[in-house]
Structures are given as structure tokens and as C-alpha cells.
Design a protein around this motif. Structure first.
Motif, PDB file in Angstrom:
ATOM      1  N   GLY A  98      -0.283  -5.649   3.231  1.00 41.00           N
ATOM      2  CA  GLY A  98       0.561  -4.975   2.255  1.00 41.00           C
ATOM      3  C   GLY A  98       1.407  -3.880   2.861  1.00 41.00           C
ATOM      4  N   LEU A  99       1.909  -4.112   4.076  1.00 39.63           N
ATOM      5  CA  LEU A  99       2.682  -3.096   4.795  1.00 39.63           C
ATOM      6  C   LEU A  99       4.000  -3.681   5.302  1.00 39.63           C
ATOM      7  N   ALA A 100       4.704  -4.353   4.413  1.00 42.06           N
ATOM      8  CA  ALA A 100       5.947  -5.028   4.792  1.00 42.06           C
ATOM      9  C   ALA A 100       6.971  -4.050   5.346  1.00 42.06           C
ATOM     10  N   GLY A 101       7.010  -2.836   4.790  1.00 40.11           N
ATOM     11  CA  GLY A 101       8.019  -1.869   5.197  1.00 40.11           C
ATOM     12  C   GLY A 101       7.856  -1.354   6.607  1.00 40.11           C
ATOM     13  N   LEU A 102       6.712  -1.580   7.230  1.00 38.32           N
ATOM     14  CA  LEU A 102       6.539  -1.157   8.623  1.00 38.32           C
ATOM     15  C   LEU A 102       7.323  -2.040   9.577  1.00 38.32           C
ATOM     16  N   ARG A 103       7.590  -3.299   9.172  1.00 36.11           N
ATOM     17  CA  ARG A 103       8.227  -4.274  10.063  1.00 36.11           C
ATOM     18  C   ARG A 103       7.507  -4.286  11.397  1.00 36.11           C
ATOM     19  N   SER A 151       8.892  -0.359  16.336  1.00 29.52           N
ATOM     20  CA  SER A 151       9.105   0.935  15.709  1.00 29.52           C
ATOM     21  C   SER A 151       7.956   1.890  16.014  1.00 29.52           C
ATOM     22  N   ALA A 152       8.285   3.110  16.411  1.00 32.93           N
ATOM     23  CA  ALA A 152       7.243   4.115  16.652  1.00 32.93           C
ATOM     24  C   ALA A 152       6.486   4.425  15.369  1.00 32.93           C
ATOM     25  N   PHE A 153       7.201   4.523  14.268  1.00 35.51           N
ATOM     26  CA  PHE A 153       6.565   4.782  12.987  1.00 35.51           C
ATOM     27  C   PHE A 153       5.672   3.601  12.587  1.00 35.51           C
ATOM     28  N   GLY A 154       6.222   2.384  12.743  1.00 39.41           N
ATOM     29  CA  GLY A 154       5.448   1.197  12.388  1.00 39.41           C
ATOM     30  C   GLY A 154       4.170   1.079  13.192  1.00 39.41           C
ATOM     31  N   GLN A 155       4.266   1.311  14.505  1.00 43.65           N
ATOM     32  CA  GLN A 155       3.078   1.225  15.352  1.00 43.65           C
ATOM     33  C   GLN A 155       2.049   2.286  14.962  1.00 43.65           C
ATOM     34  N   HIS A 156       2.516   3.493  14.642  1.00 44.14           N
ATOM     35  CA  HIS A 156       1.624   4.605  14.287  1.00 44.14           C
ATOM     36  C   HIS A 156       0.794   4.270  13.049  1.00 44.14           C
ATOM     37  N   LEU A 194       0.836  -1.194   0.000  1.00 45.27           N
ATOM     38  CA  LEU A 194       0.000   0.000   0.000  1.00 45.27           C
ATOM     39  C   LEU A 194       0.876   1.251   0.000  1.00 45.27           C
ATOM     40  N   PRO A 195       0.401   2.346  -0.602  1.00 46.17           N
ATOM     41  CA  PRO A 195       1.187   3.583  -0.604  1.00 46.17           C
ATOM     42  C   PRO A 195       1.156   4.269   0.762  1.00 46.17           C
TER      43      PRO A 195
END
Length: 355
Positions: free
Chosen positions: A209-214, A240-245, A31-32
């Protein structure tokens, strides 16, 4: 502790970067980032380090558990590592259903001793009695991947509950990697909801579709989650704070996102099935986005076939040899539609030349 090289990842590292089409990707299309609010604020540690309590509570509710029974991790890979480190010690024994994603076998084998129980092709059925026969007094863990990677086999609820009972009756935990569960049209209850010996791992990679969040999690009984959190202090400390967000937003919108993913997986499975039939190959009609396809005539192994395909067509497939099944190749059909069409067209051309 000595862990064997990860055969599939070493293959990808050798060929993926220079290839035109990655037809071995095992998740749904990405996903974008523009779909989400991508500003989490200050990029510090997630506090508490096991993950936001409210978010964990919402995730835990899907398993019939409380927030203390969920640990947020850096993807399902970390969740599986922490589960194994928590449940297998030196001298312990694990039973692993294979073929499977290599880490689910290699991690417990690096710590203790492993007995494998094979799914039976071509339907990739599981003999629960074989699982029971593999149990020992020192067995602490049974490992399952459902829906299965690489075969796409989705064992039914009765079979999974029977495996759970075998584990529980022997005082062992059943760890189920369920990263593809939400791609099923009618997902089974997760193993972590089945009782005190059930442990589930998953992530937002394969179905969202969010593999980059890890970003992923482990759900299970409190003693397992507490032990896994203790190990996590020595791995990534916090998610990851970004991943959780972003994962929080995706989870809240999961009905929409998962419906989109299932539609895409269904359409792409139909396109891939047509390719399989066109070339008189065979597969088990899969759940998820992986097809495990028989090696075409004229090629000794999946590895030999994949080497020629990447050399001549710049298309990456996953050799079944990496899963202990040299008569197969894994084809991932979850990528964007245009890329899937291009990859299948190149395979059509390759097989027409070598037919």
C-alpha cells in the motif's frame, strides 16, 4: 524502438480524474505517511545508485541471493523495463503468458519479437507444453505474472517450476512479475530463488500500500542485475532517497503490514464475491486484489459496459479489452472499505436498472 500506447493507462487518463469511485485500482489501500518517519535527511542521490547495500542484502536474502543480485528501482514498472532491455535485443524472441499487464507484453515486443501463450479460461490454467512449443532457438526470455493481473490466477509451484525448466533448458531467462505474491496467504518461492535463469520483479505498491513511494526492485543472477544497472544509468540513475527511506521501514515491519493487507484483501474478496453471485456473473476466485468478471448480458464488450458505468454512476472499472479479453472487466477491490462499499452499491443500482 516503437512501443504501442498503453491502453489501460490511456483509459484511466480519460476517465479517472472526474470520477467519484476508482473501482479499478489494482493495489491494496494506501498507508498513511504518518505511520513512518518521513525525514530521510538530505535529498541527494542514493549512493551507491543501485541502492543501499545493507537494505539490498536484506532483500536479497529473501531470494537466497547476495546484495549484488538486487537492484532497487522506481517501482516494478522500471524493474520490468530494465529487465527487458537487458535480456532482449533486436532479433531476439520472447514468450509471454497472457492476458497480463500490458507492459509485460509490449516492452519485449518493442525490442524483439513476441509469441503469446494464453491462459485458458474460465480457470485460467497454463499449458506448459504450449510454452515449450512456443520456444525458438532465438528465444531469450519467458515472461510470467504470478499471481496474474488481471485474472487473479495464482499458478502453483509445480507449474511455475515447469515453466522455469522450459526456459532454462533453452538457455532463456524466466522473468516473473511478482507484485501480488505477498498478498497470498501462503506465497510460493520467488522465481529468482529457483536457479540461475530466474528473475523476479516486485515493488512496495500492490501488497504494502505504498504506491506513492515508486519503489521496487529486480532480483536475479548477477549478469542480469549488472546489465539492468547499466540501463538504469540512462533512466532514473538512482532510486528515490525518500522512497528508499520509507521502504526500508516498511520492509522491516513487513510481517505486520502484510498481515493487515492480507486480512483486508480477504474481507474485500468476500464482499466482491457476494456482488458477483448476486448478479449471476462469473469470475475466477482471485489471489491479490483484482477480480476479472464476465461482462453482464446486454453489453457487447467490457469497454461498452465500462463506458456506461462511468457515465451513469461515476465509477471506473477496467475494460477487459485493454488486456485482450473483451468479454471481461477488471474490478479492483483493494481500495478502502467505505469506497468499495460505495462502488459496489452503485454497480448494484446500475445493474438493477439494466437487468
Amino acid at each position: 524502438m516503437d512501443v504501442e500506447p498503453f491502453a489501460l493507462e490511456r483509459w484511466f487518463a480519460r476517465v479517472e480524474h472526474e470520477a467519484d469511485v476508482m473501482l479499478a485500482e489494482s493495489g491494496i489501500r494506501s498507508l498513511p505517511a504518518s505511520r513512518f518517519d518521513t525525514d530521510p535527511g538530505d535529498l541527494g542521490y542514493v549512493i551507491p545508485t543501485n541502492g543501499d547495500p545493507d537494505f539490498r542484502a536484506d532483500v536479497a536474502a529473501t531470494y537466497g541471493r547476495g546484495n549484488e543480485e538486487v537492484l532497487f528501482t522506481c517501482g516494478a514498472q522500471e524493474a520490468n523495463l530494465l529487465a527487458v532491455l537487458s535480456l532482449v535485443d533486436e532479433g531476439d524472441h520472447a514468450v509471454v503468458v497472457t492476458p497480463t499487464y500490458q507492459s509485460l507484453r509490449s516492452l519485449p515486443d518493442a525490442v524483439g519479437e513476441v509469441t503469446t501463450v494464453d491462459l485458458d479460461p474460465p480457470g485460467w490454467d497454463l499449458d506448459v507444453d504450449a510454452v515449450a512449443g512456443a520456444m525458438r532457438p532465438e528465444t531469450t526470455l519467458v515472461v510470467l505474472n504470478n499471481p496474474n493481473n488481471p485474472t487473479g490466477r495464482y499458478l502453483d509451484e509445480g507449474t511455475v517450476r515447469a515453466v522455469y525448466d522450459v526456459a532454462a533448458d533453452n538457455g532463456a531467462y524466466l522473468l516473473c512479475d511478482e507484485v501480488y505474491r505477498q498478498l497470498a496467504q501462503d506465497p510460493l518461492p520467488p522465481v529468482a530463488s529457483m536457479g540461475e535463469f530466474g528473475v523476479s520483479t516486485t515493488s512496495v505498491t500492490k501488497a504494502y500500500g505504498l504506491a506513492g513511494l515508486r519503489f521496487g526492485w529486480l532480483a536475479g543472477p548477477p549478469e542480469v542485475v549488472e546489465a539492468a544497472w547499466n540501463w538504469k544509468d540512462y533512466t532514473t540513475i538512482s532510486p528515490s532517497a525518500f522512497g528508499q527511506h520509507v521502504a526500508r521501514q516498511a520492509f522491516d515491519d513487513r510481517a505486520t503490514i502484510l498481515a493487515e493487507s492480507r486480512r483486508l484483501a480477504r474481507d474485500h474478496r468476500d464482499r466482491t464475491r457476494a456482488f458477483v453471485e448476486r448478479h449471476d456473473l462469473a469470475w475466477y476466485d482471485p489471489v491479490g486484489v483484482n477480480g476479472f468478471i464476465t461482462v453482464p448480458d446486454g453489453f457487447a464488450t467490457g469497454q461498452a459496459f465500462c463506458e456506461r458505468v462511468v457515465e451513469e454512476e461515476s465509477v471506473v472499472l477496467a475494460p477487459g479489452d485493454a488486456f485482450g479479453q473483451p468479454d471481461y472487466v477488471r474490478l479492483g477491490f483493494g481500495l478502502p472499505t467505505a469506497e468499495l462499499e460505495e462502488g459496489l452499491a452503485r454497480l448494484d443500482a446500475f445493474l438493477s436498472r439494466h437487468g
